[in-house]
Every structure is written in C-alpha cells, then in structure tokens.
Enzyme design. Structure first.
Site, PDB file in Angstrom:
ATOM      1  N   THR A 105      -9.108  -0.803   0.915  1.00 53.01           N
ATOM      2  CA  THR A 105      -9.748  -1.667  -0.072  1.00 53.01           C
ATOM      3  C   THR A 105      -8.811  -2.821  -0.422  1.00 53.01           C
ATOM      4  OG1 THR A 105      -8.983  -0.046  -1.686  1.00 53.01           O
ATOM      5  CG2 THR A 105     -11.328  -0.029  -1.150  1.00 53.01           C
ATOM      6  N   LYS A 111      -9.335  -7.036  -1.249  1.00 48.75           N
ATOM      7  CA  LYS A 111      -8.775  -7.768  -2.394  1.00 48.75           C
ATOM      8  C   LYS A 111      -8.039  -9.020  -1.925  1.00 48.75           C
ATOM      9  CE  LYS A 111      -8.373  -3.349  -4.576  1.00 48.75           C
ATOM     10  NZ  LYS A 111      -7.527  -2.149  -4.693  1.00 48.75           N
ATOM     11  N   LYS A 158       0.877  -1.176   0.000  1.00 46.71           N
ATOM     12  CA  LYS A 158       0.000   0.000   0.000  1.00 46.71           C
ATOM     13  C   LYS A 158       0.909   1.219   0.000  1.00 46.71           C
ATOM     14  CE  LYS A 158      -1.920  -1.491   3.923  1.00 46.71           C
ATOM     15  NZ  LYS A 158      -3.359  -1.388   3.734  1.00 46.71           N
ATOM     16  N   ARG A 159       0.327   2.425  -0.096  1.00 52.06           N
ATOM     17  CA  ARG A 159       1.165   3.609   0.001  1.00 52.06           C
ATOM     18  C   ARG A 159       1.919   3.619   1.330  1.00 52.06           C
ATOM     19  NH1 ARG A 159       1.147   7.598  -4.281  1.00 52.06           N
ATOM     20  NH2 ARG A 159       2.218   8.895  -2.744  1.00 52.06           N
ATOM     21  N   LYS A 212      -0.080   3.982   8.352  1.00 56.21           N
ATOM     22  CA  LYS A 212      -0.283   2.612   7.870  1.00 56.21           C
ATOM     23  C   LYS A 212       0.706   1.638   8.523  1.00 56.21           C
ATOM     24  CE  LYS A 212      -2.113   4.238   3.412  1.00 56.21           C
ATOM     25  NZ  LYS A 212      -3.505   3.766   3.295  1.00 56.21           N
TER      26      LYS A 212
HETATM   27  O1  H53 Z   1      -9.309   6.376   0.060  1.00 56.97           O
HETATM   28  C1  H53 Z   1      -9.674   5.002   0.057  1.00 56.97           C
HETATM   29  C2  H53 Z   1      -9.806   4.481   1.474  1.00 56.97           C
HETATM   30  C3  H53 Z   1      -8.542   4.771   2.277  1.00 56.97           C
HETATM   31  C4  H53 Z   1      -8.168   6.240   2.152  1.00 56.97           C
HETATM   32  C5  H53 Z   1      -8.052   6.635   0.692  1.00 56.97           C
HETATM   33  C6  H53 Z   1      -7.678   8.070   0.402  1.00 56.97           C
HETATM   34  C7  H53 Z   1      -6.744   8.346  -0.595  1.00 56.97           C
HETATM   35  O2  H53 Z   1      -6.176   7.349  -1.272  1.00 56.97           O
HETATM   36  C8  H53 Z   1      -6.407   9.673  -0.905  1.00 56.97           C
HETATM   37  C9  H53 Z   1      -7.013  10.712  -0.252  1.00 56.97           C
HETATM   38  C10 H53 Z   1      -7.954  10.445   0.716  1.00 56.97           C
HETATM   39  O3  H53 Z   1      -8.565  11.447   1.334  1.00 56.97           O
HETATM   40  C11 H53 Z   1      -8.268   9.124   1.055  1.00 56.97           C
HETATM   41  O4  H53 Z   1      -6.972   6.455   2.811  1.00 56.97           O
HETATM   42  O5  H53 Z   1      -8.753   4.400   3.612  1.00 56.97           O
HETATM   43  O6  H53 Z   1     -10.044   3.102   1.429  1.00 56.97           O
HETATM   44  C12 H53 Z   1     -10.958   4.871  -0.714  1.00 56.97           C
HETATM   45  O7  H53 Z   1     -12.044   5.335   0.016  1.00 56.97           O
END
Ligand code: H53
Length: 827
Positions: free
Chosen positions: A672, A676, A564-565, A570
């Site tokens: 998400t 997966k 993940k990022r 995280k």
């Molecule tokens: O969005 C995902 C979530 C996740 C959350 C992410 C997200 C970004 O990737 C970028 C900006 C932002 O405000 C939120 O970190 O938890 O699953 C889709 O909802």
C-alpha cells in the site's frame, strides 16, 4: 470580563453546545479544558497542554456526532459490519480530525491567539503504534473510508499498553525501546471503566446430559480476565458521521482479587492482577511471522471473546430470532488472527443458546468473511494443538467437530482423491499436530478475498487451490486502497491545494476526479508549479534529515526512497547492492555523469529477525562509507531514517521522486506504500508483484519502471534449480560489489561482519532471487536516472501518476466490500 477566568469560560460553554459552536469558541474550549480537564493554569499553558486541551475539545465534538450516528444506525436497524483486527495503525489524529470536522482554519486561528502554530502543537502528538505495518495501516485506512461512506461499521481491536517498539539506530544497528504511548494521557479516547466483559481461558470441559436428554458442554475452572472497552472516534470527511474503534484493555477480575485478598494473600492477589493485565500489555512486533506464543493466542481470544459478547448484546436488543443473525451482522476477519471467532460463535450458539449444530453452523458460515494478506508459507498461522487445548479446550473440540463434518463432505465430493483430506484438514498431522488457522477461516466464512488481483489469483491457483475447487463461489478479489484524506490532503497540503485550485475539491471523496488533472500534464505552467511544490517538500525533508542525521543532502538530487518493514522478500538488500554499484562507478570515474541521488531507507525489523537486522546494519555501514568519501561529494548520499512510522511516512511520501517496490515477484500480497508514493507524484521502480501490476495498468508503462522476473518465472527457475553463483560469475559489477561486502570494505574494523549476508546469496540458495534480478534492476535504475535528467518529462510522469491513482482510494475498496461481500449500504 477577562476571557480566561473560569466564570467566563464556563459561561461560554453553557451558552453554546459544542456541535454548533461558533468558530471563535474553539479557543475558549481549549482554555476550558486546560483548566477543568487538565488542571493547569490557563493563563500561559505550555504546548503539550494546549495540544491535549485541543484534542479534548475535538473529542467533545466527535462524541456528539458519534451518538447521533449510533442513533441513526439503530433507527434504521441497519445490518452492521464488525471489522476485527489485532492491529490498527491510525497515525496521529489531530490533523485528520481537524480536516474531517472542517475545523483546520479555526484551530489555526485559535492557536495563533494563544501564541502557537498548528505545526508546533501537532508535533506534540505521539501516534498510537498499535500495528506492525501494512496490515494495521490498511485497517485504519478502511475505518476512515467506512466513516466517509457512512457505513454502519465498528472496528474492534486491542489497546496495547505498549505499541510497536520505538526504533533507534545506534552504531548502525537497530535498538528497540518500549513505546509507552499512553504516558502522554488518553485525550482521544473514552475509557469505559464500568463497561467490561469477562473472558475465560484454560479450564476443562465437562460433558453432561440435561433433562431433555441433550448432550451439553460446560467449561469448568480456568481463569477469567475482564475486557474493558476503550473507544476512539473516527470521523467521516465533513459528513457529521463518526464511527468508533473499540479497543479492549485487560483488567483483572474483581471476584478473583477478592477471594485472594480474603485468604490474606495480598501479594498473591496483586501478582494475579498484574498477570491478567499483561494480556493487553504489548503488541507482538512480528510482521508476517507468527510468534506462536501462548500470550499471543490469549490476545487473539481476548479480542474475539469480548467482541462477540458486544455483538451478541447489541443483537439481543433487537429481540429477533437467531436465524436472523447473518442478515443483521457481518463479521470481517482481518487475516486469520481473529479466526477463533468462528468456534467462539459456534460455542455461543450451541453451548449457550442450545441451537442444533447444523443451525448454528448455517448461521456461522453466513456471518464471517475473511481476508488473506499473505502467501508466505512461514506467515500462515498455525497453533500447536497442545497449546490450543490448554488455553481453549472447548474451542479445540469445536474445531475438531467442524473438521469432522467438513472432511466428511469433502470425501463425498471428491471420493477419488484420498490425499486431499490430509491437505485440506483443519489439523496438520505429523510428529506434532497443528491447528491451521487459514483452513479454519476458509471453511467458516462465506467470502475469502485476496488484496490485489495478482495475489487473489495466486490464492486460487496455488496456496488455496484445493479450497477453491471445493468452494469456488467464496473466492474473490478486493484490491487494497489508501485514504486520500491522510495520504494527500493531510500529508501534502500544498500539492492538495494546487490540485484543488484546478479541479475543485470533489477528489477528496471521489478520487477518480484526479483524472481531470491529465490535460494539465502538458502545460508548462502547471508543470512548473507542480515541480515547485515538490521541490519545497524535498527541501523540508532535507531539513529534517539534516536535523536528525546530520547529513546534508541536495534537494535537487533524485530522492530514491525505500521505506517499509525490513523483510528479506522486500529486498532492501537488492537496493543496497545497486547503491554500491553506483558508488563503484563514481570511484572509477568521478566524471561519469551520474545523476546525483539521495537514497533514503527506513523501516523496522522484528527484534528476533537476525538477517533483517543485519541488512539494516549493512545499509548504515555502506551509508557511512559513501557519505564520508570525498570522491563522492554530492553525487550520492545514503540516509537511514530511524523509527519509520505513520508520522514519518507523512513527511516522506510528498518528497519522494522514485518509490522502491522491489519484492520478489509472487511474495508481496499487495503493498500500500506503493499507492501512497504514486498518489503524491512519485514514480515507481518495481517488480511485477502485488498491486504494482494494477498500478501499471492504470498509469501506463511509460510512467512506471518495472523490471525483473515474473512470478511464474520465479517458480520455474526454482523448479529447474536456481544457481545464484552463475550471476556472480558472469556479472563483473555484481561480483565486485559482493566481494567488497564479504571482504570487509564497509566494515574495516571487522572484515567478517557482513560475510554471512553474501553467503546467504551465494551458498544458501538466495531464496529471494536477489542476484537473478540484479542486472535488470540496475538497467531500470539507469532508465530512471535518464528520465530524471529530463525534468519536464519527469513532471509529466509525476502528474500522470497522481492523476491516475483514483482507483487506489480505500473508498473504492470499501465500496466494493460493502456491495459485494457485506451487503450493507451507507446510513
Ligand atoms: O498486508 C498488507 C499488504 C502487504 C502484506 C501485509 C501483511 C502484514 O503487514 C502482516 C501480515 C500479513 O499477513 C500481511 O504483506 O502486501 O499490502 C495489507 O493487505
């Protein structure tokens, strides 16, 4: 006649329209495109050429179905959904499109005849990285599901010339390389070179009074850039329905070019052109940390302005009155990034259509819906007022007027709470003023939703609690989902096949059907087949890792995966502390009976995010030490896979045993990736955060390893005064790990290299409570290892994870949005 001659091929195309082509003409179509679209000799085309020609042959089929779908929407005069997002992460299109069109077998056969395999040809595709992470990928899963559900929907975004950077790992560190994804050609899209909208920035507002005595506002001066539409097609799963994702590319405005050229300033004209086209040049590589740069604000307005013109043009064709607008259109804001759409619609209605403010606002608040995706304070978007005024002077005025009326109402509703006004104001007042985009989005929308049950509660109870009191009816939850077509059928074809053999194909469009697998969880035969498929997937990933990283891993080892990022919340750092703990146990006692494990990491860090990049470096340093220590052997391996992206995720998900979802409780809105992995039969080790909590409810706590503080405990601990040092002092294993890092064990050439990471934990408050959760994480990891030793038990857990993931289909999410928010039905 030789079938590769132009005559033969042209003849074939004339006699058969692509939508009804018999299977054997896919090959003819490929060869036709090799010659006529790509201008290459079609006697022995190379792999890249064949890939492009196949893409073009599929685009032919997609465009026909798209036209038919558009006609159906027009004919039914359906209410339309516009999904606005600054990010989309579609991943490679080839296999998805083949699956959706039902042409996989035909493509395989055609390619075989041409001397290629589908795997080889698919490997030629370069995915469009037009997003950072979860938010962009979610938008793409949602488009897939909107198409599957035949919703009258359109995705709108920006066609960045450079997507998310390509990540290399050099000497253990992240290096960024530009992602020139368009270099390979634009075989999936149609560039509408004659279809452009002007977008205007800067300038000043002139106030004047017209003949009817109305106060009018006109933007004068400023500069105009053209937005060119580029359409990409998103087919529904075998339903002949195709949606488009319209991405805007910036083009210099002709008029300006000419005026410069006429004054003889040729170079000036070209410079202006380049400056204008910069708007869509590059995606900002920050996930959940707004950059606050002028160019980014311009990107947001560029998307919004072009899209609103498109929406209004389509609405006008109907010739109905403006008050019908919300009955015919709903505009969904994916995060606050496109929230200037609210003042932009107000501007169109008030300044251009001359509607009274109240009427315009009535339309606005019935048109917009907003999804919040984060509660991290630093991720909530704000813009310095000065910058906003410079770039969008009229929009700032409109925001002030929205705010004035809103605060007036709040004062009437809550007369006894004077501090409330400042807290909910659209403008943050202080030394510097800021426009608060989330406040704008909430005030201007009829629906505000979070992305998991847990997250939606946090929104109501804390960050937006005061708005919840003002507009309780607006707040709702829509738990995220993922598309099973890409995240099982495509990425894990052998498991998909095993499932289909037992329960049929309905799960592809109704994921709850996976429940039918549950009875097989006890069957020894099925368990064996299941584990064989999983082992083959793991072998394939081992081969990939060997080829890319030169590391040999045991396919039978427990694959423990964290992709993940990179972000401190995280907690990749918590994971690597545990890895070092295991390493120390092996060093102390090589016969300790530790379950052989392969730790796999992947993910990008924002280029300016020092700590995240430093953690990547630490992981690589630890990996190097462990992988080269002869005492460790096959017991432990640490792998960092560079350039995590959709394509790589598709390789990793099917081969994972244990999925790391270990954010600090209360910080991950949903996640998400967690879904997966589980859909592919991985077991989760995770915190009580985001959608993990709902996953627990669905799969049962014996099939998922949860640990750590709950979000309210995180809050309480912080309030009471969290002292990370106590954990260091009382936990000797933890102390040993931290001392090794700060003492240079993993950086012998530069013993101080990672000291600041330990400092951030011990002396700077450990904001993400890594140390507080360490021990319960290590215990849960032991449970996971023990569970892995019982392979039939693991097989059962794995199957039950897959069987119980039905709820997490994006078809379910989109169905809920369509019914509860948008009020639309399938065409
Ligand atoms: O969005 C995902 C979530 C996740 C959350 C992410 C997200 C970004 O990737 C970028 C900006 C932002 O405000 C939120 O970190 O938890 O699953 C889709 O909802």
């Amino acid at each position: 006649m030789d079938s590769t001659t132009p005559e033969a091929l042209a003849g074939m195309r004339e006699t058969a329209s692509p939508a009804t082509l018999p299977a054997d003409t896919l090959k003819a179509d490929i060869l036709w495109h090799v010659l006529y679209s790509l201008g290459r000799d079609n006697e022995r085309p190379d792999r890249q050429t064949v890939f492009r020609a196949l893409a073009l042959a599929l685009r032919d089929r997609l465009v026909e179905k798209w036209i038919a779908s558009q006609r159906a929407i027009y004919a039914k005069s359906s209410k339309r959904v516009y999904y606005l997002s600054l990010e989309f992460l579609p991943g490679p299109f080839l296999r998805q499109n083949l699956i959706a069109l039902g042409l996989e077998k035909e493509a395989r056969d055609a390619l075989t005849e041409l001397g290629f395999t589908l795997d080889d040809v698919a490997g030629e595709e370069w995915e469009p990285g037009l997003g950072n992470g979860g938010l962009g990928r979610l938008a793409s899963c949602y488009l897939d599901s909107m198409a599957a559900l035949r919703l009258p929907a359109y995705g709108y975004g920006i066609r960045y010339a450079f997507g998310i950077f390509h990540q290399l790992i050099r000497d253990g560190q992240q290096v960024e390389r530009a992602d020139n994804w368009l270099r390979g050609g634009q075989h999936w899209e149609f560039e509408r070179t004659h279809y452009m909208h002007p977008v205007r920035f800067y300038g000043s507002v002139r106030e004047w009074v017209d003949e009817q005595g109305r106060l009018r506002h006109t933007l004068e001066g400023g500069s105009t850039v053209m937005a060119m539409a580029c359409d990409m097609f998103i087919p529904g799963y075998r339903n002949d329905y195709v949606l488009n994702m319209r991405l805007w590319a910036a083009k210099s405005s002709r008029e300006f070019e000419f005026s410069f050229f006429n004054t003889g300033d040729y170079i000036g004209a070209v410079e202006k052109k380049i400056r204008d086209e910069n708007i869509s040049m590059v995606l900002y590589p920050n996930d959940e940390a707004p950059e606050g740069k002028e160019l980014r604000l311009k990107q947001q307005f560029f998307l919004v302005s072009a899209t609103m013109q498109d929406i209004v043009r389509r609405f006008r064709k109907k010739g109905v009155a403006w008050d019908q607008f919300p009955r015919k259109n709903v505009i969904h804001l994916n995060e606050t990034h496109p929230a200037v759409a609210i003042p932009e619609l107000m501007r169109l209605l008030v300044d251009e259509e001359l509607l009274p403010w109240e009427e315009a606002w009535y339309i606005c608040v019935r048109t917009f819906a907003y999804t919040n995706h984060t509660v991290l304070p630093e991720a909530l978007e704000v813009w310095p007022e000065e910058l906003f005024r410079k770039v969008l002077p009229r929009h700032l005025q409109i925001i002030y007027e929205i705010n004035r009326r809103f605060l007036h109402d709040v004062r009437r509703q809550f007369p006894h709470d004077p501090g409330l006004l400042a807290r909910v104001s659209l403008i943050h007042e202080g030394e510097q003023r800021f426009v608060r985009m989330s406040h704008l989005a909430i005030v201007g929308s009829f629906s505000v939703n979070g992305v998991s049950a847990h997250h939606s509660n946090i929104i109501k109870e804390s960050i937006f609690n005061e708005f919840y009191k003002i507009f309780p009816e607006r707040f709702n939850n829509k738990t995220n989902g993922i598309t099973p077509r890409r995240w099982l059928r495509q990425c894990n074809p052998t498991l998909a096949w095993l499932i289909t053999e037992h329960i049929g194909t309905e799960w592809l469009t109704d994921l709850e059907q996976l429940k039918k697998l549950e009875p097989y969880a006890e069957s020894a035969g099925f368990q064996k087949a299941w584990m064989e498929v999983r082992l083959r997937n793991k072998q394939k990933l081992a081969e990939y890792i060997h080829a890319k990283n030169g590391i040999t891993i045991l396919p039978e080892s427990l694959y423990d995966v964290h992709v993940k990022r990179f972000h401190e919340y995280k907690r990749q750092l918590l994971n690597i502390l545990h890895v070092i703990t295991l390493y120390n146990r092996i060093r102390r006692d090589p016969d300790a009976g530790i379950v052989p494990r392969t730790f796999i990491f992947g993910g990008k860090a924002a280029p300016g995010y020092y700590m995240a990049k430093h953690i990547i470096q630490l992981i690589n340093a630890v990996g190097y030490t462990i992988n080269t220590d002869p005492r460790v052997g096959d017991m432990l391996k640490v792998v960092f896979l560079q350039n995590y992206c959709v394509t790589l995720a598709e390789r990793i998900m099917p081969a994972t045993d244990l999925s790391e979802q270990i954010s600090t409780a209360g910080m991950e809105a949903s996640g998400t990736g967690n879904m997966k992995f589980a859909l592919n039969g991985a077991i989760t080790i995770g915190t009580h955060d985001g959608a993990n909590i709902e996953m627990l409810e669905h799969v049962g706590d014996e099939n998922l390893f949860l640990f750590g503080l709950l979000s309210h405990e995180v809050e309480d601990l912080r309030r009471q005064g969290y002292n990370p040092r106590t954990f260091y002092e009382t936990d000797s294993e933890l102390r040993e790990v931290l001392d090794m890092i700060s003492g240079g064990y993993f950086s012998p050439g530069d013993p101080h290299m990672f000291r600041d990471i330990v400092e951030s934990l011990l002396n700077h408050g450990d904001r993400y409570m890594v140390l507080a959760d360490f021990r319960s994480y290590a215990y849960r990891q032991q449970d996971a290892a023990r569970a892995y030793l019982d392979q039939p038990g693991w097989a059962r857990r794995s199957m039950l994870n897959t069987a119980r993931m039905g709820f997490f289909s994006s078809d379910r999410s989109m169905g809920e949005y369509a019914r509860d928010i948008w009020g639309v039905e399938g065409v």
